[in-house]
Structure formats: C-alpha cells, structure tokens
Design an enzyme around this catalytic site. Structure first.
Site, PDB file in Angstrom:
ATOM      1  N   GLU A 403       0.865  -1.157  -0.017  1.00 17.16           N
ATOM      2  CA  GLU A 403      -0.033  -0.114   0.074  1.00 17.16           C
ATOM      3  C   GLU A 403       0.817   1.361  -0.052  1.00 17.16           C
ATOM      4  O   GLU A 403       0.467   2.360   0.552  1.00 17.16           O
ATOM      5  CB  GLU A 403      -1.150   0.034   1.055  1.00 17.16           C
ATOM      6  CG  GLU A 403      -1.905  -1.218   1.597  1.00 17.16           C
ATOM      7  CD  GLU A 403      -2.660  -1.603   0.293  1.00 17.16           C
ATOM      8  OE1 GLU A 403      -2.935  -0.716  -0.770  1.00 17.16           O
ATOM      9  OE2 GLU A 403      -3.513  -2.470   0.432  1.00 17.16           O
ATOM     10  N   GLY A 404       1.739   1.175  -0.632  1.00 18.08           N
ATOM     11  CA  GLY A 404       2.911   2.427  -0.683  1.00 18.08           C
ATOM     12  C   GLY A 404       4.038   2.311   0.290  1.00 18.08           C
ATOM     13  O   GLY A 404       3.724   1.869   1.685  1.00 18.08           O
TER      14      GLY A 404
END
Length: 593
Positions: A403-404
């Site tokens: 998620e990043g």
C-alpha cells in the site's frame, strides 16, 4: 460516535479534539460486538485448523473458506444492501479486518477481496456494474483482485506502462501489459486493472478472468504470507467491453489513490489483530517457559518487553478506531447507489489521506516491533517453523512495503499537509506564523498541570507547536526546494505520526475515565503516560535534527532553546510504570487495555 461536524483532515495538528467526539473500541454497539465475535468464531473453527494446508497454497481450500465467509456476511460488510451486501460502517469492517488477521495468509486473501478488490466497484462503479458484480463478490461466488503495480512501477503508480486502446468499432478497450505482485491472482475471477488509454490517460477497467488474452504468471516464491496467491497478471490484446470502464477515462488516479488510502487504513486494522495475537502467544510462552528455576515471565526484562509491546498496540488500536470514526463520518452522507457516488466518495476518502498514511506507517512498524519481540521471548524456539511466531515474523515484514512503502507514506504526510494549506483547506501556514510570536514570549511553567493526564495533554499541545515551528521554518528556508529535503520531511512526518498517536491514546483514555472512573482505567492511564513521555523525547530529537539542517549560528541556538523548552518533561518512573503494565499482561496472558 463520529463528529457531527466533520474534523478537517490533518487538522489534528492545529486544533484540539473533544474526547467524547471520537470512536473507541470501548464504544462498540451490540451489533458490532456480535460481528467481532462471529469473525473470531469463524477463524477459530473454520480457518485455524487448516493453517498448514493454507500455507501450502491450497487454492481450492482458500476459495472454499472465502465462500463460507461470504455465507455469514464477512465479505459483504461494505457492500450496499441494494446489491446483496450488509451496508455496514467502517467500524464493522475494521472489526472483521482486525479479527481475521489472526488467520495469517487467509486474512490477506479475504482483505484483498473485500477491500481493494471490491471497494473500487462499490464507490466508483455505475449501476450496471454494481448490479452485475457486487452480488457475486458479496457471497464469494466471484473473488476480486486489485492490479496497480507493474514490474517497472511500484510507488510511482502513474508511471504504469499497461495500455488501453479503443477498438475501431468503439465496442472494446484493448488492453496490453503486465501487472506485478497481484494478491489473489491465482484464483480471482474479477480484476480491477489500471491502464493508460492511448498511452496517457490513466484509467480503470473491470477485467474478467475468462476474457481471451488474460493469463497469470507462476506463483512468486515469497519470504512470508506464503498461503496467499501472488502472481503476475498478463494482458495480451484483451478486449474489455467499453461498459467495463470504471468511472471515467483519465480519472483512474482518483480511484487508485483513494482506494490505496482505504487499503492503508485496513492494513492498520489488521496490524492491531496481529499485534494482539503476538502478545498472547508471547505471554503464554513466557508463563510456560522456565529458566533458572522460575518462569521467564517473572523476570523484569521479559515484563518490560510485554509492557512495551502492549503499550504500542494500545496506542495503535486507539489510532485505528479513531480513524474509523473519521471515515464513517465522512462517508455517512454519501449515497453509494447514487449517480455522483464516485466523486463524493473520492472527496470523502481523500479528506483523511494524511490520517490513512499515519495509520499505515505506525501500524506496520508497530506490528514489526511487537512480532520481533514476541519471537525474542520465545528464544530459539521462535526460530523454529512449528511455532506460529516464526510465520508471523516473516509475514509481518511485507506490511512496510504494501500500500505504498513507508518511505513514500512519510513523504505524503507533510506533502499533503502543505498542498492542503496552499489550497486554503488547512490553515497551517497561518498557525505557524502566529506561533512564532507566541514562542518568543513563552516562559517556563512553574509547576506541572494538575488532573488526570493533564501533563500529557500539555506534551501533546507542545508536540503540535514543535511540528508547526519546524515545518514553518523548513517551508521558509527551502521554499520550492522542500521536496528535495526528504530527510527533513520524513522527520516532520514522524513528529506528526507520534503526535496523532499520543493524542489518540489520550483522547481514548480520557473518554474511558469520564465514563468508568480512574480505577477502571489504570492500565490505559499508565500506557498513555509512558507513550507520551517517550514520544515527546523522540520528537525533540527529530526536531533538533531538522533545525540543524535548516538554521545555523545564533538563529540555530535560539530555535534549539525553544524546542528544549517545549519538550521539557517531568521525570517519570518509566520502569515502575512498565512493570505494572507488564505484570497485567502476564496475569491476563493476553493484550490488556
């Protein structure tokens, strides 16, 4: 209970919050408690007995269990009733994410399906798309996957090379490209795929597995989360009907970034469950294991480890449920069945992008810390495969990348604050300017404030002042070059993260004290004190490091003296506090709050 007047995203750094306005785990409804119990029962009865088989990547079993989860409503929490779902709030979804995390890789498979796989259609799909896909996703008849990452673009999502070209007859978009590290790819039926129309307009498509030209690569041989499917999705002249364009051409970034925000938050909820599970395993082992003629749980250093694991988890839980309340409040008035659902959903979710990044970083690093210490308590046995903590240790590491990456999220926190300030959405710069005059006139307090956690409230207020002071000086010093000062931005992010975390724990504890009295909140008070004390010391270190980069000479000495005043703390018997917390964990043999 969410705020009736929506809190400004990132506004925690410049304004105070009423303890009674936030959501906490102590304020669950009976229905929400039932959802939590149902999830726990499902995991214990249906999933845990088959953990070894799942870890062997048994697709058939995973899909069977996902469909069983669908039968009892665990896949449909956030799908509107009109499309076969339960239409419940983020709190309910958070409880499921937290509880199902105990199932390891299966929890990831379920979370990828219900979150980043399904929610793009919930929030951004048109009526036809929702009617076609959501009922089957709600039951698990179809499993979803999310396809953003590519071999050459991870954090730089907009650098994707997958293309979409409109066919000559205007009936199809023809997709070509490869997506990398796709969770559920081995058995998913529906893929949410990002591609650039004509090589430049970043857009989103619903792709079905049965469409000609769709294939998947071999399973990735991963360090952890081995029971989840992770493959490439390969698209070769895939003719996707134009009605499968999700939202609008060129607006894929709105879907991608806002679904990532939700994904970051959901990851944090899962980390709460994982941390609690690790504490329980470690406390149980410490009570069973004997060395030098006594249980190792009786040794102060083991109690200290359990205390710190428990404290970080308590703070994380406070952060996650506070954020769940913010998201619920923002999405409460969005009619996801209406024609403007996509635009309204994007705006509501984007409001708390800063908080979602804070959740992701703090949660993934908390889980890593807690699981690492749990393994250490197990000693050599923690390194042996038959002990669950060995798998948890390997599984936890991916969360700092998912998620990043945490580095990207750290840059997003101050970067998003600054962008919002420039747009007039967050009066950050005005507050920073007003603070300069205030700081020059500050005098040391003659005595500590009185009342429950009054001193900690002052620590939080001063942490906010430090962020504004250092952030304002950085903006003035570097101006347009501030993006190049990544180390300073990262430090500012950590100050913001610690401030939000301190405040969340303080708000939760004060709310609980008001309702139940100090006697019932001894552990929560002790953990809030310990975390706030140590966090302000770390904030002082981070601020000084930034100031040494920003200022020099007399100006630096003056600014350092201001930070020293703001970070002044009354000495605390942290050892004594942590012994109390540690003994409580040992006695309960599980997470305590």
């Amino acid at each position: 209970m969410a705020n009736k007047t929506l809190a400004i995203g990132g506004g925690f750094i410049i304004e105070d919050t009423d303890p009674n306005s936030i959501v906490t785990p102590e304020s669950l409804t009976d229905e929400q408690r039932m959802i939590a119990e149902t999830t726990t029962s499902f995991v214990e009865a249906e999933v845990s007995p088959h953990q070894e088989q799942i870890e062997g990547l048994d697709y058939e079993l995973t899909v069977k269990l996902l469909r069983k989860a669908g039968e009892i409503g665990l896949l449909s929490t956030e799908i509107p009733e009109a499309y076969g779902g339960l239409g419940l709030d983020k709190m309910s979804a958070t409880l499921i994410n937290e509880r199902v995390s105990k199932a390891g890789s299966f929890g990831l498979s379920l979370g990828a399906h219900t979150g980043i796989g399904t929610l793009p259609i919930v929030y951004f799909g048109n009526e036809q798309q929702k009617q076609k896909y959501l009922p089957k996703l709600a039951t698990g008849e179809w499993i979803a996957a999310y396809c953003l990452t590519e071999p050459s673009s991870g954090s730089d999502a907009l650098g994707a090379k997958t293309t979409a070209r409109l066919s000559d007859d205007g009936k199809y978009y023809i997709l070509n490209g490869t997506k990398q590290f796709i969770t559920n790819a081995g058995f998913a039926d529906v893929f949410v795929v990002y591609a650039k129309v004509d090589g430049k307009l970043f857009s989103t498509f619903i792709v079905e597995r049965t469409m000609p030209g769709v294939s998947v690569g071999p399973e990735e041989q991963k360090m952890g989360i081995k029971g989840s499917s992770t493959r490439q999705l390969i698209l070769e002249d895939v003719h996707v009907p134009v009605e499968n364009l999700l939202y609008e051409v060129g607006k894929g970034h709105q879907i991608a970034f806002n679904i990532l925000n939700i994904g970051r938050f959901k990851l944090a909820a899962g980390a709460v469950g994982g941390s609690k599970d690790a504490i329980e395993l470690a406390a149980h082992y410490a009570n069973e294991r004997q060395q030098f003629g006594r249980k190792i749980s009786s040794f102060p250093l083991i109690q200290q480890k359990l205390a710190r694991m428990n404290t970080r988890t308590f703070v994380l839980e406070s952060v996650v449920y506070r954020t769940a309340g913010l998201l619920d409040a923002a999405l409460a008035d969005v009619d996801v069945t209406g024609p403007n659902a996509g635009m309204l959903s994007a705006k509501a979710i984007a409001e708390y992008a800063i908080e979602c990044s804070i959740n992701k970083v703090f949660a993934s690093e908390t889980l890593d810390y807690v699981v690492d210490e749990a393994l250490q308590i197990h000693g050599g046995y923690g390194f042996i495969k038959e002990y669950k903590v060995e798998r948890m240790y390997r599984d936890s590491r991916i969360n700092r990348i998912f998620e990043g990456t945490n580095e990207i999220n750290r840059l997003l926190i101050p970067g998003t604050m600054l962008r919002r300030a420039m747009k007039g959405e967050l009066p950050l710069l005005q507050k920073a300017q007003a603070l300069q005059a205030e700081l020059m006139q500050m005098t040391p307090a003659l005595s500590a404030p009185e009342g429950t956690l009054a001193e900690e409230a002052q620590y939080i207020a001063n942490a906010k002042r430090i962020f504004l002071m250092v952030g304002g000086l950085a903006a003035q010093a570097f101006q347009q070059r501030v993006d190049e000062e990544q180390e300073v931005l990262s430090n500012l992010a950590d100050i913001a993260i610690l401030t939000f975390a301190m405040e969340s724990a303080w708000l939760r504890t004060m709310q609980h004290v008001e309702r139940a009295g100090e006697g019932a909140c001894a552990n929560a008070i002790a953990m809030t004190k310990a975390f706030a004390y140590e966090s302000l010391g770390e904030i002082e270190r981070l601020a000084k490091e930034c100031l040494a980069r920003i200022e020099q000479g007399d100006a630096l000495r003056m600014q350092l003296s201001v930070v020293k005043r703001l970070a002044r703390r009354t000495e605390l018997d942290i050892i004594g506090l942590e012994r109390e917390i540690g003994r409580a964990v040992v006695d309960a043999e599980q997470y305590v709050c």
